[in-house]
Motif scaffolding. Structure first.
Motif, PDB file in Angstrom:
ATOM      1  N   GLY A   1       0.807  -1.215   0.000  1.00  0.00           N
ATOM      2  CA  GLY A   1       0.000   0.000   0.000  1.00  0.00           C
ATOM      3  C   GLY A   1       0.837   1.260   0.000  1.00  0.00           C
ATOM      4  O   GLY A   1       0.330   2.351  -0.312  1.00  0.00           O
ATOM      5  N   CYS A   2       2.131   1.150   0.339  1.00  0.00           N
ATOM      6  CA  CYS A   2       2.982   2.344   0.419  1.00  0.00           C
ATOM      7  C   CYS A   2       3.360   2.937  -0.939  1.00  0.00           C
ATOM      8  O   CYS A   2       3.315   4.169  -1.096  1.00  0.00           O
ATOM      9  N   PRO A   3       3.785   2.135  -1.938  1.00  0.00           N
ATOM     10  CA  PRO A   3       4.208   2.741  -3.206  1.00  0.00           C
ATOM     11  C   PRO A   3       3.176   3.649  -3.868  1.00  0.00           C
ATOM     12  O   PRO A   3       3.527   4.757  -4.296  1.00  0.00           O
ATOM     13  N   PRO A   4       1.889   3.242  -3.984  1.00  0.00           N
ATOM     14  CA  PRO A   4       0.955   4.171  -4.635  1.00  0.00           C
ATOM     15  C   PRO A   4       0.775   5.464  -3.856  1.00  0.00           C
ATOM     16  O   PRO A   4       0.627   6.534  -4.465  1.00  0.00           O
ATOM     17  N   MET A   5       0.805   5.395  -2.538  1.00  0.00           N
ATOM     18  CA  MET A   5       0.653   6.623  -1.759  1.00  0.00           C
ATOM     19  C   MET A   5       1.864   7.533  -1.905  1.00  0.00           C
ATOM     20  O   MET A   5       1.744   8.758  -1.855  1.00  0.00           O
ATOM     21  N   ALA A   6       3.036   6.941  -2.117  1.00  0.00           N
ATOM     22  CA  ALA A   6       4.224   7.753  -2.378  1.00  0.00           C
ATOM     23  C   ALA A   6       4.093   8.496  -3.709  1.00  0.00           C
ATOM     24  O   ALA A   6       4.411   9.692  -3.812  1.00  0.00           O
ATOM     25  N   LEU A   7       3.629   7.794  -4.744  1.00  0.00           N
ATOM     26  CA  LEU A   7       3.418   8.439  -6.044  1.00  0.00           C
ATOM     27  C   LEU A   7       2.416   9.587  -5.930  1.00  0.00           C
ATOM     28  O   LEU A   7       2.629  10.678  -6.483  1.00  0.00           O
ATOM     29  N   LEU A   8       1.334   9.351  -5.208  1.00  0.00           N
ATOM     30  CA  LEU A   8       0.290  10.362  -5.066  1.00  0.00           C
ATOM     31  C   LEU A   8       0.780  11.569  -4.286  1.00  0.00           C
ATOM     32  O   LEU A   8       0.491  12.719  -4.659  1.00  0.00           O
ATOM     33  N   ALA A   9       1.534  11.340  -3.221  1.00  0.00           N
ATOM     34  CA  ALA A   9       2.018  12.449  -2.396  1.00  0.00           C
ATOM     35  C   ALA A   9       2.997  13.327  -3.162  1.00  0.00           C
ATOM     36  O   ALA A   9       2.926  14.566  -3.099  1.00  0.00           O
ATOM     37  N   VAL A  10       3.914  12.708  -3.904  1.00  0.00           N
ATOM     38  CA  VAL A  10       4.886  13.490  -4.671  1.00  0.00           C
ATOM     39  C   VAL A  10       4.204  14.219  -5.821  1.00  0.00           C
ATOM     40  O   VAL A  10       4.532  15.371  -6.132  1.00  0.00           O
TER      41      VAL A  10
ATOM     42  N   SER B   1      -4.614 -14.594  10.752  1.00  0.00           N
ATOM     43  CA  SER B   1      -5.657 -14.677  11.767  1.00  0.00           C
ATOM     44  C   SER B   1      -6.111 -13.266  12.109  1.00  0.00           C
ATOM     45  O   SER B   1      -5.287 -12.381  12.362  1.00  0.00           O
ATOM     46  N   VAL B   2      -7.414 -13.048  12.112  1.00  0.00           N
ATOM     47  CA  VAL B   2      -7.927 -11.728  12.452  1.00  0.00           C
ATOM     48  C   VAL B   2      -7.592 -11.366  13.896  1.00  0.00           C
ATOM     49  O   VAL B   2      -7.587 -10.193  14.266  1.00  0.00           O
ATOM     50  N   LEU B   3      -7.305 -12.372  14.712  1.00  0.00           N
ATOM     51  CA  LEU B   3      -6.955 -12.103  16.105  1.00  0.00           C
ATOM     52  C   LEU B   3      -5.533 -11.573  16.238  1.00  0.00           C
ATOM     53  O   LEU B   3      -5.118 -11.169  17.326  1.00  0.00           O
ATOM     54  N   ARG B   4      -4.780 -11.589  15.123  1.00  0.00           N
ATOM     55  CA  ARG B   4      -3.426 -11.046  15.122  1.00  0.00           C
ATOM     56  C   ARG B   4      -3.291  -9.862  14.167  1.00  0.00           C
ATOM     57  O   ARG B   4      -2.193  -9.526  13.729  1.00  0.00           O
ATOM     58  N   ALA B   5      -4.402  -9.247  13.851  1.00  0.00           N
ATOM     59  CA  ALA B   5      -4.377  -8.084  12.966  1.00  0.00           C
ATOM     60  C   ALA B   5      -3.637  -6.931  13.634  1.00  0.00           C
ATOM     61  O   ALA B   5      -3.701  -6.752  14.849  1.00  0.00           O
ATOM     62  N   ASP B   6      -2.928  -6.152  12.824  1.00  0.00           N
ATOM     63  CA  ASP B   6      -2.241  -4.967  13.336  1.00  0.00           C
ATOM     64  C   ASP B   6      -2.487  -3.803  12.376  1.00  0.00           C
ATOM     65  O   ASP B   6      -3.048  -3.994  11.291  1.00  0.00           O
ATOM     66  N   PRO B   7      -2.102  -2.587  12.753  1.00  0.00           N
ATOM     67  CA  PRO B   7      -2.447  -1.414  11.928  1.00  0.00           C
ATOM     68  C   PRO B   7      -1.911  -1.437  10.509  1.00  0.00           C
ATOM     69  O   PRO B   7      -2.419  -0.698   9.658  1.00  0.00           O
ATOM     70  N   THR B   8      -0.883  -2.240  10.206  1.00  0.00           N
ATOM     71  CA  THR B   8      -0.396  -2.288   8.827  1.00  0.00           C
ATOM     72  C   THR B   8      -1.448  -2.832   7.869  1.00  0.00           C
ATOM     73  O   THR B   8      -1.358  -2.621   6.662  1.00  0.00           O
ATOM     74  N   TRP B   9      -2.469  -3.527   8.396  1.00  0.00           N
ATOM     75  CA  TRP B   9      -3.544  -4.028   7.534  1.00  0.00           C
ATOM     76  C   TRP B   9      -4.322  -2.890   6.885  1.00  0.00           C
ATOM     77  O   TRP B   9      -5.032  -3.095   5.898  1.00  0.00           O
ATOM     78  N   LEU B  10      -4.196  -1.695   7.426  1.00  0.00           N
ATOM     79  CA  LEU B  10      -4.913  -0.552   6.863  1.00  0.00           C
ATOM     80  C   LEU B  10      -4.256  -0.022   5.589  1.00  0.00           C
ATOM     81  O   LEU B  10      -4.918   0.663   4.792  1.00  0.00           O
ATOM     82  N   LEU B  11      -2.980  -0.301   5.393  1.00  0.00           N
ATOM     83  CA  LEU B  11      -2.240   0.328   4.293  1.00  0.00           C
ATOM     84  C   LEU B  11      -2.845   0.064   2.914  1.00  0.00           C
ATOM     85  O   LEU B  11      -2.980   0.998   2.116  1.00  0.00           O
ATOM     86  N   PRO B  12      -3.226  -1.155   2.576  1.00  0.00           N
ATOM     87  CA  PRO B  12      -3.784  -1.355   1.227  1.00  0.00           C
ATOM     88  C   PRO B  12      -5.122  -0.653   1.015  1.00  0.00           C
ATOM     89  O   PRO B  12      -5.365  -0.080  -0.058  1.00  0.00           O
ATOM     90  N   VAL B  13      -6.001  -0.684   2.025  1.00  0.00           N
ATOM     91  CA  VAL B  13      -7.350  -0.160   1.805  1.00  0.00           C
ATOM     92  C   VAL B  13      -7.398   1.364   1.879  1.00  0.00           C
ATOM     93  O   VAL B  13      -8.346   1.981   1.360  1.00  0.00           O
ATOM     94  N   VAL B  14      -6.407   1.994   2.509  1.00  0.00           N
ATOM     95  CA  VAL B  14      -6.446   3.448   2.623  1.00  0.00           C
ATOM     96  C   VAL B  14      -5.909   4.130   1.365  1.00  0.00           C
ATOM     97  O   VAL B  14      -6.164   5.324   1.146  1.00  0.00           O
ATOM     98  N   ALA B  15      -5.190   3.382   0.523  1.00  0.00           N
ATOM     99  CA  ALA B  15      -4.571   3.998  -0.652  1.00  0.00           C
ATOM    100  C   ALA B  15      -5.582   4.691  -1.581  1.00  0.00           C
ATOM    101  O   ALA B  15      -5.322   5.812  -2.050  1.00  0.00           O
ATOM    102  N   PRO B  16      -6.757   4.097  -1.893  1.00  0.00           N
ATOM    103  CA  PRO B  16      -7.724   4.835  -2.722  1.00  0.00           C
ATOM    104  C   PRO B  16      -8.224   6.118  -2.063  1.00  0.00           C
ATOM    105  O   PRO B  16      -8.559   7.090  -2.758  1.00  0.00           O
ATOM    106  N   LEU B  17      -8.273   6.132  -0.745  1.00  0.00           N
ATOM    107  CA  LEU B  17      -8.683   7.338  -0.037  1.00  0.00           C
ATOM    108  C   LEU B  17      -7.696   8.470  -0.272  1.00  0.00           C
ATOM    109  O   LEU B  17      -8.084   9.633  -0.436  1.00  0.00           O
ATOM    110  N   VAL B  18      -6.410   8.136  -0.320  1.00  0.00           N
ATOM    111  CA  VAL B  18      -5.388   9.142  -0.619  1.00  0.00           C
ATOM    112  C   VAL B  18      -5.583   9.687  -2.026  1.00  0.00           C
ATOM    113  O   VAL B  18      -5.480  10.893  -2.271  1.00  0.00           O
ATOM    114  N   ALA B  19      -5.883   8.793  -2.975  1.00  0.00           N
ATOM    115  CA  ALA B  19      -6.138   9.245  -4.350  1.00  0.00           C
ATOM    116  C   ALA B  19      -7.344  10.170  -4.402  1.00  0.00           C
ATOM    117  O   ALA B  19      -7.336  11.195  -5.109  1.00  0.00           O
TER     118      ALA B  19
END
Length: 380
Positions: free
Chosen positions: A111-120, A170-188
């Motif tokens: 999820g990081c590369p597309p957000m980098a392109l968008l920010a720059v 396992s959803v019981l081991r989810a951490d905040p990095t799981w947000l990175l892919p789904v937030v990318a369209p929001l940045v766009a």
């Protein structure tokens, strides 16, 4: 990996065989096999500093020069990193494939590369236009926004699909990095509206506006689906390592970015669909203010837990870049509310968050350079 790609220049002469060089004194080699998509977080974190400076609703001496210098740095970082990743994907294809298909902890970092392109791209239009000209800036942003948006949509759909069909998670081991892919369209959706006034009047502007609203919705609803899972995972399993504690700041990303989006969309509505302007402005305030309120609450929580982790010996890692981009989105969100309401409280909030952002960026940047120079990030 088997062979180095980059080495430090002018290595020290080899010692005689009878006097081997100590390991600490040997020239370190950089292996791009360890260069993952998380390194784009440095581009994101640098780009948001420039973008936040441009959006800041206060005039400070040297702020414009600072913003332009940081924007140039973000462009350089993006070009260098893209070239290095091209080498990585060419020479370490199996490792890159495993990062995406077999390692869920690494896959979400795509999820990081597309957000980098968008920010720059956004910084090129809002910060770099006086330096390179409005026409080239618009063209560059259009290219970077288009590429970043397509990449974001692919990641937002592809990574969850891999989680469902291939990854063992396992959803019981989810951490905040799981947000990175789904937030990318929001940045766009948040950064695309800046292009609206530069498009031909009529259908092109309206299409861009409605498209950005759709991207905003795709990212926001995706975050709303994942965020409860992340919180449940944090409560149930905690973070498995101290070095992951900075990722708690990632929750601020969709909060600040959604507040930024509604304010940017309100600005774009007037030239694109004038009749929508008043409603868009009302939405910007009525949505943005409560979301930023929760963002400030989460900021205090995350800061407290990171202070606790720091006292416990939290080591440096690329996760520290989570201190930058998410806080930067809070800056741009608060700046948008200050612009639309004229309320001094939002101006003060934006200025205070910007000071925090610059401090976090400076510390993290220095530590990253030191870790690279010391061979602790890309060691060979």
């Amino acid at each position: 990996m088997a062979s180095p790609v980059l080495t430090q220049p002018s290595p020290a002469p080899l010692a005689p065989a009878s006097h081997p060089v100590p390991a600490a004194a040997r020239p370190r080699r950089i292996h791009l096999g360890g260069l993952g998509p998380n390194f784009y977080a440095a581009v994101m974190g640098t780009g948001i500093v420039a973008n936040g400076a441009a959006a800041l609703p206060v005039a400070l001496p040297g702020l414009t020069v600072f913003a332009r210098a940081v924007w140039v740095l973000s462009c350089v970082l993006l070009v260098v990193l893209m070239a290095a990743r091209a080498v990585h994907l060419t020479r370490h294809r199996a490792a890159a494939r495993a990062q995406l298909l077999e390692q869920p902890a690494t896959a979400v970092l795509y999820g990081c590369p597309p957000m980098a392109l968008l920010a720059v791209g956004f910084g090129t239009l809002t910060v770099g236009a006086p330096l390179i000209g409005t026409g080239p800036a618009v063209a560059a942003d259009l290219v970077l926004w288009s590429a970043g948006t397509l990449y974001a949509l692919a990641v937002a759909a592809g990574i969850p699909a891999l989680m469902i069909t291939r990854h063992r998670v396992s959803v019981l081991r989810a951490d905040p990095t799981w947000l990175l892919p789904v937030v990318a369209p929001l940045v766009a959706g948040a950064l695309g509206p800046a292009l609206v006034p530069h498009l031909p009047a009529g259908t092109p502007r309206a299409a861009m506006l409605y498209g950005c609203y759709a991207l905003f919705g795709a990212g926001l609803l995706g975050v709303l689906a994942v965020l409860p899972v992340v919180f449940a995972g944090l409560v149930h399993s905690k973070l498995p390592a101290l070095v992951l504690t900075p990722t708690l700041f990632l929750v601020l990303g969709p909060l600040g970015q959604s507040a930024t989006a509604v304010n940017q969309l309100a600005d774009a509505a007037r030239p694109a669909v004038p009749g929508l302007g008043p409603s868009a402005l009302h939405l910007a305030v009525l949505f943005g203010a409560p979301v930023l309120g929760f963002g400030v609450l989460w900021l205090l929580l995350a800061a407290g837990l990171n202070l606790r982790a720091w006292r416990a010996g939290m080591p440096f890692g690329m996760t520290w870049w989570a201190f930058t981009f998410p806080v930067g989105t809070m800056v741009t969100g608060a700046a948008g509310l200050a612009r639309h309401t004229g309320f001094a409280g939002f101006t003060a909030l934006a200025a205070g968050l910007f000071a925090l952002l610059v401090a976090a960026w400076a510390v993290t940047g220095v530590r990253t350079v030191g870790a690279l120079a010391g061979g602790r990030l890309l060691a060979g």
